[in-house]
Design an enzyme around this catalytic site. Structure first.
Site, PDB file in Angstrom:
ATOM      1  CG  ASP A  66      -1.757   1.184   1.411  1.00  0.00           C
ATOM      2  OD1 ASP A  66      -2.675   1.138   2.242  1.00  0.00           O
ATOM      3  OD2 ASP A  66      -1.516   2.191   0.711  1.00  0.00           O
ATOM      4  CB  THR A 109      -2.323  -0.340 -14.735  1.00  0.00           C
ATOM      5  OG1 THR A 109      -2.080  -0.297 -13.322  1.00  0.00           O
ATOM      6  CG2 THR A 109      -1.053  -0.063 -15.513  1.00  0.00           C
ATOM      7  CE1 TYR A 123      -8.431   8.502 -15.555  1.00  0.00           C
ATOM      8  CE2 TYR A 123      -6.150   9.240 -15.703  1.00  0.00           C
ATOM      9  CZ  TYR A 123      -7.481   9.495 -15.430  1.00  0.00           C
ATOM     10  OH  TYR A 123      -7.855  10.763 -15.011  1.00  0.00           O
ATOM     11  N   GLY A 150      -9.397   4.914  -6.267  1.00  0.00           N
ATOM     12  CA  GLY A 150      -8.095   4.240  -6.378  1.00  0.00           C
ATOM     13  C   GLY A 150      -7.010   4.805  -5.470  1.00  0.00           C
ATOM     14  CB  VAL A 151      -3.333   5.033  -5.940  1.00  0.00           C
ATOM     15  CG1 VAL A 151      -3.101   5.909  -7.139  1.00  0.00           C
ATOM     16  CG2 VAL A 151      -2.162   5.100  -4.993  1.00  0.00           C
ATOM     17  CG  ASP A 152      -6.453  11.095  -6.785  1.00  0.00           C
ATOM     18  OD1 ASP A 152      -7.091  11.647  -7.706  1.00  0.00           O
ATOM     19  OD2 ASP A 152      -5.802  11.728  -5.933  1.00  0.00           O
ATOM     20  CG  ASN A 179      -8.759  13.744 -11.520  1.00  0.00           C
ATOM     21  OD1 ASN A 179      -8.777  14.972 -11.442  1.00  0.00           O
ATOM     22  ND2 ASN A 179      -9.305  12.965 -10.612  1.00  0.00           N
TER      23      ASN A 179
HETATM   24  N1  APR Z   1      -1.323   1.647  -3.017  1.00  0.00           N
HETATM   25  C1  APR Z   1      -0.742   1.277  -4.191  1.00  0.00           C
HETATM   26  N2  APR Z   1      -1.427   1.090  -5.338  1.00  0.00           N
HETATM   27  C2  APR Z   1      -2.777   1.266  -5.287  1.00  0.00           C
HETATM   28  C3  APR Z   1      -3.460   1.664  -4.106  1.00  0.00           C
HETATM   29  C4  APR Z   1      -2.668   1.851  -2.944  1.00  0.00           C
HETATM   30  N3  APR Z   1      -3.219   2.215  -1.769  1.00  0.00           N
HETATM   31  N4  APR Z   1      -4.796   1.764  -4.399  1.00  0.00           N
HETATM   32  C5  APR Z   1      -4.933   1.429  -5.699  1.00  0.00           C
HETATM   33  N5  APR Z   1      -3.730   1.123  -6.237  1.00  0.00           N
HETATM   34  C6  APR Z   1      -3.397   0.694  -7.598  1.00  0.00           C
HETATM   35  C7  APR Z   1      -4.500   0.093  -8.428  1.00  0.00           C
HETATM   36  O1  APR Z   1      -4.735  -1.256  -8.042  1.00  0.00           O
HETATM   37  C8  APR Z   1      -3.859   0.187  -9.815  1.00  0.00           C
HETATM   38  O2  APR Z   1      -2.979  -0.907 -10.010  1.00  0.00           O
HETATM   39  O3  APR Z   1      -2.992   1.823  -8.343  1.00  0.00           O
HETATM   40  C9  APR Z   1      -3.033   1.468  -9.722  1.00  0.00           C
HETATM   41  C10 APR Z   1      -3.604   2.650 -10.497  1.00  0.00           C
HETATM   42  O4  APR Z   1      -5.025   2.594 -10.440  1.00  0.00           O
HETATM   43  P1  APR Z   1      -5.912   3.941 -10.196  1.00  0.00           P
HETATM   44  O5  APR Z   1      -5.738   4.381  -8.805  1.00  0.00           O
HETATM   45  O6  APR Z   1      -7.284   3.621 -10.691  1.00  0.00           O
HETATM   46  O7  APR Z   1      -5.217   5.038 -11.130  1.00  0.00           O
HETATM   47  P2  APR Z   1      -5.319   5.275 -12.707  1.00  0.00           P
HETATM   48  O8  APR Z   1      -5.580   4.012 -13.456  1.00  0.00           O
HETATM   49  O9  APR Z   1      -4.088   6.086 -13.039  1.00  0.00           O
HETATM   50  O10 APR Z   1      -6.642   6.186 -12.863  1.00  0.00           O
HETATM   51  C11 APR Z   1      -6.581   7.495 -12.352  1.00  0.00           C
HETATM   52  O11 APR Z   1      -8.632   7.249 -11.141  1.00  0.00           O
HETATM   53  O12 APR Z   1      -8.738   7.502  -8.883  1.00  0.00           O
HETATM   54  C12 APR Z   1      -8.970   8.131 -10.076  1.00  0.00           C
HETATM   55  O13 APR Z   1      -8.653  10.460  -9.590  1.00  0.00           O
HETATM   56  C13 APR Z   1      -8.073   9.337 -10.245  1.00  0.00           C
HETATM   57  O14 APR Z   1      -9.212  10.058 -12.227  1.00  0.00           O
HETATM   58  C14 APR Z   1      -8.033   9.442 -11.746  1.00  0.00           C
HETATM   59  C15 APR Z   1      -8.001   7.991 -12.186  1.00  0.00           C
END
Ligand code: APR
Length: 177
Positions: free
Chosen positions: A17, A128, A131, A39-41, A31
């Protein structure tokens, strides 16, 4: 865990994490609005607290939305990391420019960290998730971007990839080999 050496630096691939990492900076897959999301955001804003969002809002008020491939830096708030580097990955749609945009996310984040003289930074798997960038295309782009950056002289000694599930972890381990 998998470690790859590049010059004096190390790339470490870990399943975990990103909000719990002790690197000086962690990178957020944001974004363009920088207002947070899922997600991670979402995880980083939840764990880091409102100070991060305040700085994001001030940035957008001054400079406008963050373009795809670009990066900006804020406080780490309540996180162990001192800084969060926010970058906007490409939304997958098979255009050729996307590989360069995804590569730029890593290069521009590393440049910002090096400008601050940081020694360590942690990346999630940008683009991944929501997006929908295919893992088998994104992981090699990410690993090559970091390796290329570490070939030049820099303050950065450690780049961690923090991957949230088995499939993503395996994709990055394979790309690093
Ligand atoms: N730690 C590490 N990796 C994480 C965590 C975490 N706590 N939470 C999620 N992930 C992983 C997801 O499993 C994925 O493999 O981060 C990777 C990227 O996924 P997203 O968070 O969906 O990011 P992305 O694909 O770049 O999409 C970005 O999603 O959350 C919104 O505001 C964000 O609009 C933007 C879009």
């Amino acid at each position: 865990m998998e470690t790859v050496s590049v010059n004096q630096a190390k790339i470490i691939i870990i399943q975990g994490d990103i909000t719990r990492q002790k690197t000086e900076a962690i990178v957020n897959a944001a974004n363009s609005s920088l207002l947070g999301g899922g997600g991670v955001d979402g995880a980083i804003h939840r764990a880091g607290g409102p100070a991060i969002l305040e700085e994001c809002k001030a940035y957008v008020a001054k400079y406008g939305r963050l373009p795809t491939g670009q990066a900006m830096i804020t406080t780490g708030g309540n996180l162990l990391a001192k800084y969060v580097i926010h970058t906007v990955g490409p939304i997958y749609s098979k255009t050729k420019a996307q590989a360069q945009e995804l590569r730029n996310c890593y290069l521009n984040s590393l440049k910002l960290a090096a400008e601050k003289g940081l020694k360590s930074i942690a990346f999630p798997s940008i683009s991944t998730g929501a997006y929908r960038y295919p893992l088998d295309e994104a992981a090699p782009i990410a690993i090559k971007a970091v390796k290329d950056f570490l070939k030049e002289k820099t303050s950065i000694e450690e780049v961690d990839f923090i991957l949230f599930n088995d499939e993503t972890y395996e994709a990055y381990v394979n790309a690093a080999r």
